[in-house]
Motif scaffolding. Structure first.
Motif, PDB file in Angstrom:
ATOM      1  N   SER A   1      96.276 -12.205  37.155  1.00 39.24           N
ATOM      2  CA  SER A   1      95.538 -12.527  36.178  1.00 39.24           C
ATOM      3  C   SER A   1      94.761 -12.008  35.914  1.00 39.24           C
ATOM      4  O   SER A   1      93.831 -12.060  34.750  1.00 39.24           O
ATOM      5  CB  SER A   1      96.677 -14.581  36.330  1.00 39.24           C
ATOM      6  N   ALA A   2      93.676 -12.616  36.452  1.00 37.33           N
ATOM      7  CA  ALA A   2      91.905 -12.234  36.967  1.00 37.33           C
ATOM      8  C   ALA A   2      92.073 -10.319  36.702  1.00 37.33           C
ATOM      9  O   ALA A   2      91.190  -9.802  35.804  1.00 37.33           O
ATOM     10  CB  ALA A   2      91.515 -12.624  38.220  1.00 37.33           C
ATOM     11  N   LEU A   3      93.078  -9.710  37.007  1.00 33.34           N
ATOM     12  CA  LEU A   3      93.052  -8.398  37.009  1.00 33.34           C
ATOM     13  C   LEU A   3      93.297  -8.100  35.462  1.00 33.34           C
ATOM     14  O   LEU A   3      93.000  -6.496  35.310  1.00 33.34           O
ATOM     15  CB  LEU A   3      94.104  -7.893  38.045  1.00 33.34           C
ATOM     16  N   VAL A   4      94.552  -8.803  35.328  1.00 32.77           N
ATOM     17  CA  VAL A   4      95.394  -8.592  33.592  1.00 32.77           C
ATOM     18  C   VAL A   4      94.160  -8.618  32.511  1.00 32.77           C
ATOM     19  O   VAL A   4      93.893  -7.736  31.464  1.00 32.77           O
ATOM     20  CB  VAL A   4      96.420  -8.839  33.381  1.00 32.77           C
ATOM     21  N   ALA A   5      93.108 -10.035  33.241  1.00 33.87           N
ATOM     22  CA  ALA A   5      92.262 -10.067  31.898  1.00 33.87           C
ATOM     23  C   ALA A   5      91.296  -8.684  32.435  1.00 33.87           C
ATOM     24  O   ALA A   5      90.162  -8.754  31.026  1.00 33.87           O
ATOM     25  CB  ALA A   5      91.851 -11.765  32.010  1.00 33.87           C
ATOM     26  N   ALA A   6      90.682  -8.545  33.107  1.00 36.75           N
ATOM     27  CA  ALA A   6      89.487  -7.165  33.495  1.00 36.75           C
ATOM     28  C   ALA A   6      90.136  -6.275  33.006  1.00 36.75           C
ATOM     29  O   ALA A   6      89.515  -6.008  32.183  1.00 36.75           O
ATOM     30  CB  ALA A   6      89.357  -7.254  35.280  1.00 36.75           C
ATOM     31  N   VAL A   7      90.962  -5.769  33.456  1.00 34.34           N
ATOM     32  CA  VAL A   7      91.926  -4.507  32.395  1.00 34.34           C
ATOM     33  C   VAL A   7      91.694  -4.890  31.227  1.00 34.34           C
ATOM     34  O   VAL A   7      90.830  -3.483  30.477  1.00 34.34           O
ATOM     35  CB  VAL A   7      93.080  -4.004  33.197  1.00 34.34           C
ATOM     36  N   MET A   8      91.728  -5.768  30.073  1.00 39.75           N
ATOM     37  CA  MET A   8      92.124  -5.420  29.093  1.00 39.75           C
ATOM     38  C   MET A   8      90.718  -5.662  28.327  1.00 39.75           C
ATOM     39  O   MET A   8      90.277  -5.123  27.352  1.00 39.75           O
ATOM     40  CB  MET A   8      93.007  -7.264  28.908  1.00 39.75           C
ATOM     41  N   MET A   9      89.563  -6.386  29.249  1.00 38.10           N
ATOM     42  CA  MET A   9      88.494  -6.902  28.700  1.00 38.10           C
ATOM     43  C   MET A   9      87.368  -5.358  29.029  1.00 38.10           C
ATOM     44  O   MET A   9      86.759  -5.220  27.921  1.00 38.10           O
ATOM     45  CB  MET A   9      87.054  -7.762  29.843  1.00 38.10           C
ATOM     46  N   ALA A  10      88.032  -4.943  29.603  1.00 44.37           N
ATOM     47  CA  ALA A  10      87.424  -2.900  30.189  1.00 44.37           C
ATOM     48  C   ALA A  10      88.010  -2.364  29.478  1.00 44.37           C
ATOM     49  O   ALA A  10      87.375  -1.846  27.852  1.00 44.37           O
ATOM     50  CB  ALA A  10      87.732  -2.938  31.261  1.00 44.37           C
ATOM     51  N   LEU A  11      89.429  -2.073  28.129  1.00 44.43           N
ATOM     52  CA  LEU A  11      89.887  -1.451  27.539  1.00 44.43           C
ATOM     53  C   LEU A  11      89.777  -2.290  26.129  1.00 44.43           C
ATOM     54  O   LEU A  11      88.918  -0.953  25.361  1.00 44.43           O
ATOM     55  CB  LEU A  11      91.646  -2.014  27.202  1.00 44.43           C
ATOM     56  N   ASP A  12      88.997  -3.356  25.797  1.00 44.96           N
ATOM     57  CA  ASP A  12      88.285  -3.865  24.697  1.00 44.96           C
ATOM     58  C   ASP A  12      87.059  -3.095  24.305  1.00 44.96           C
ATOM     59  O   ASP A  12      86.599  -3.322  23.506  1.00 44.96           O
ATOM     60  CB  ASP A  12      88.393  -5.362  24.437  1.00 44.96           C
ATOM     61  N   GLY A  13      86.318  -3.103  25.432  1.00 46.97           N
ATOM     62  CA  GLY A  13      84.771  -2.637  25.827  1.00 46.97           C
ATOM     63  C   GLY A  13      84.908  -1.049  25.502  1.00 46.97           C
ATOM     64  O   GLY A  13      83.626  -0.618  24.420  1.00 46.97           O
ATOM     65  N   ARG A  14      85.777  -0.648  25.839  1.00 49.38           N
ATOM     66  CA  ARG A  14      85.772   0.758  25.204  1.00 49.38           C
ATOM     67  C   ARG A  14      85.479   1.343  23.809  1.00 49.38           C
ATOM     68  O   ARG A  14      85.598   2.511  23.371  1.00 49.38           O
ATOM     69  CB  ARG A  14      86.728   1.561  25.927  1.00 49.38           C
ATOM     70  N   ARG A  15      86.927   0.340  23.360  1.00 50.39           N
ATOM     71  CA  ARG A  15      87.252   0.610  22.123  1.00 50.39           C
ATOM     72  C   ARG A  15      86.391   0.975  21.731  1.00 50.39           C
ATOM     73  O   ARG A  15      85.704   1.061  20.137  1.00 50.39           O
ATOM     74  CB  ARG A  15      88.226  -0.086  21.645  1.00 50.39           C
ATOM     75  N   LYS A  16      85.357  -0.546  21.426  1.00 49.21           N
ATOM     76  CA  LYS A  16      84.325  -1.266  20.312  1.00 49.21           C
ATOM     77  C   LYS A  16      82.733   0.241  20.885  1.00 49.21           C
ATOM     78  O   LYS A  16      82.724   0.723  20.047  1.00 49.21           O
ATOM     79  CB  LYS A  16      84.090  -2.107  21.057  1.00 49.21           C
TER      80      LYS A  16
END
Length: 484
Positions: A463-478
């Motif tokens: 669960s933490a890994l999925v959250a971290a990956v999604m937050m990292a991808l969201d940060g890169r998009r921004k």
């Protein structure tokens, strides 16, 4: 005074005092908010003892010593060392910020806090639904208390179960969170005294050489990692899973909402000190598993270790029957101190976070929310009672499977919501919660992982890994440059 008369007097005093405290609480309960979290006028010392008693329930006082009896030092380290570290870390990390956010938003339940923080009604409803898994722990407590009650009085376990349920409901229906807090403080002080007494009384079984005497039981019985155990056999199953799952269990509604009882940050330190001191005393009860083994007791039913030990240990003394009565009542109080908290949180949550939004209402009419909370309380109790009439063979593992699923889904969204300054992503929270719950169920039901804490730890990690990956991808998009 005969032992039988003493028993009746003690039980009568306990019942009268508990109901009186509930009546005092009822006078302060005017609406669903007061029923759920009080009016922020409770002493932080009261809230701290209430918190410790809520955490250390029948599981600590009746069920978990059985795991120590069977698996030895590895089980003791899992619950007492790794578990305590998880509890302390969770409180030190989350208490102030969680309380501030809840105070600012006016949240009264965990799903309500989720809604206020993430502004997502669907996520809030999802949390309300998965929090119904707490019913599994209600079953554990009812079974543990009924075992004690049937030993204390010459009645069947079914009658014991019925009487316990009626008693707890009678005082929770009256006062809600105030009844829970006031009775828990009274019960918690009893639990501290009995924990110290039983530990000191049984310490002589170690004969000055704790390791040597435990090794005499079996070479692996004294091992921190027990290769003969199917539950506690390596670093992951003993330490890591114990720390992670206990940290996650602090996300349960009847535990985390205690932080919303506090009036201000000035109360936090006193709350934490009283919680840790009382909880440390309660953990001494795990040593009963060692005492029963060193005493040479052959106990076929793991869940009955504590009952068998105290009956054998104190039955031989002239004063033994009197001590046994008080200890048995205190062990019952340990279960009720958590049971009432779960019932209060579940009933408030069903009404506030399921009935209200699904019915299309924005608020309750005066007194209606309080009435509905009490109706739901009865329904939850009846369902738990029906399951407890014919419980699983190892009720401790049954409860863990349900509650650990709740913990697996809750940890990442609540921690992110607490620690992040900006509003967290709803998509990240949804994904983390869904992955945590599904991964736990897959581990238990399909992969056959025997220890629910191990399955839950893997689920929380994923669960933490999925959250971290999604937050990292969201940060890169921004931060990515825009092409006009």
């Amino acid at each position: 005074m005969s032992a039988e008369l003493f028993k009746l007097v003690c039980v009568g005093l306990y019942v009268v005092l508990t109901l009186w405290l509930s009546w005092v609480g009822m006078r302060k309960t005017r609406d669903i908010k007061g029923f759920s979290i009080g009016n922020k006028d409770m002493s932080p010392w009261v809230v701290g003892v209430t918190m410790a008693a809520s955490i250390s329930s029948t599981a600590t006082f009746v069920i978990n010593p059985g795991f120590v009896y069977v698996h030895g030092v590895s089980a003791f380290v899992h619950y007492a060392v790794a578990g305590t570290a998880g509890i302390m870390t969770a409180f030190l990390l989350l208490t102030r910020r969680f309380r501030q956010l809840g105070d600012d938003s006016g949240a009264i339940t965990i799903p309500d806090w989720i809604y206020q923080r993430y502004q997502s009604r669907s996520l809030s409803v999802f949390f309300a639904l998965i929090n119904l898994l707490s019913v599994a722990f209600v079953v554990l407590i009812l079974v543990g208390c009924s075992l004690l009650m049937s030993e204390l009085f010459p009645i069947s376990q079914t009658w014991s179960l019925t009487l316990i349920l009626l008693f707890v409901f009678s005082y929770v229906l009256m006062g809600g969170s105030y009844a829970h807090a006031y009775t828990n403080t009274f019960q918690g002080l009893m639990m501290v005294g009995v924990s110290l007494f039983i530990f000191i009384q049984g310490f002589h079984y170690f004969q000055g050489d704790i390791v040597g005497n435990l090794r005499a039981v079996g070479e692996h019985y004294v091992s921190v990692f027990n290769p003969q155990s199917n539950l506690y056999y390596d670093f992951f199953s003993v330490f890591l899973s114990g720390f992670v799952i206990t940290f996650a269990l602090m996300m349960q509604p009847h535990i985390l909402t205690k932080m919303l009882y506090l009036k201000s940050d000035r109360d936090v330190n006193r709350f934490l000190w009283s919680t840790f001191l009382a909880g440390g005393c309660f953990m001494l009860m795990l040593a009963v598993g060692f005492f029963a083994r060193l005493k040479g007791l052959d106990i076929p039913r793991q869940d009955g270790v504590v009952v068998a030990y105290i009956t054998s240990e104190f039955g031989a003394f002239d004063w033994g029957p009197y001590a046994l009565v008080f200890i048995s009542i205190t062990l019952l109080a340990a279960g009720m101190s958590t049971l009432d908290g779960i019932l209060v949180s579940l009933s408030a949550m069903v009404v506030k976070d399921l009935y209200l939004p699904l019915s299309g209402r924005d608020s309750f009419e005066q007194g209606r929310g309080l009435m509905l909370s009490r109706v739901v309380l009865v329904v939850v109790g009846v369902l738990a009672y029906l399951v407890a009439l014919n419980p699983p063979a190892l009720v401790g593992l049954f409860a863990q499977k349900g509650v650990y699923g709740l913990a697996s889904a809750s940890l990442v969204p609540i921690v992110l919501g607490t620690l992040l300054r900006q509003q967290p992503s709803v998509a990240v929270a949804w994904s983390a919660a869904a992955v945590g719950l599904c991964a736990h169920l897959v581990g238990i039901l399909l992969l056959g992982i025997a220890n629910p804490a191990v399955a839950a730890t893997w689920a929380i990690g994923l669960s933490a890994l999925v959250a971290a990956v999604m937050m990292a991808l969201d940060g890169r998009r921004k931060t990515a440059p825009r092409i006009l």
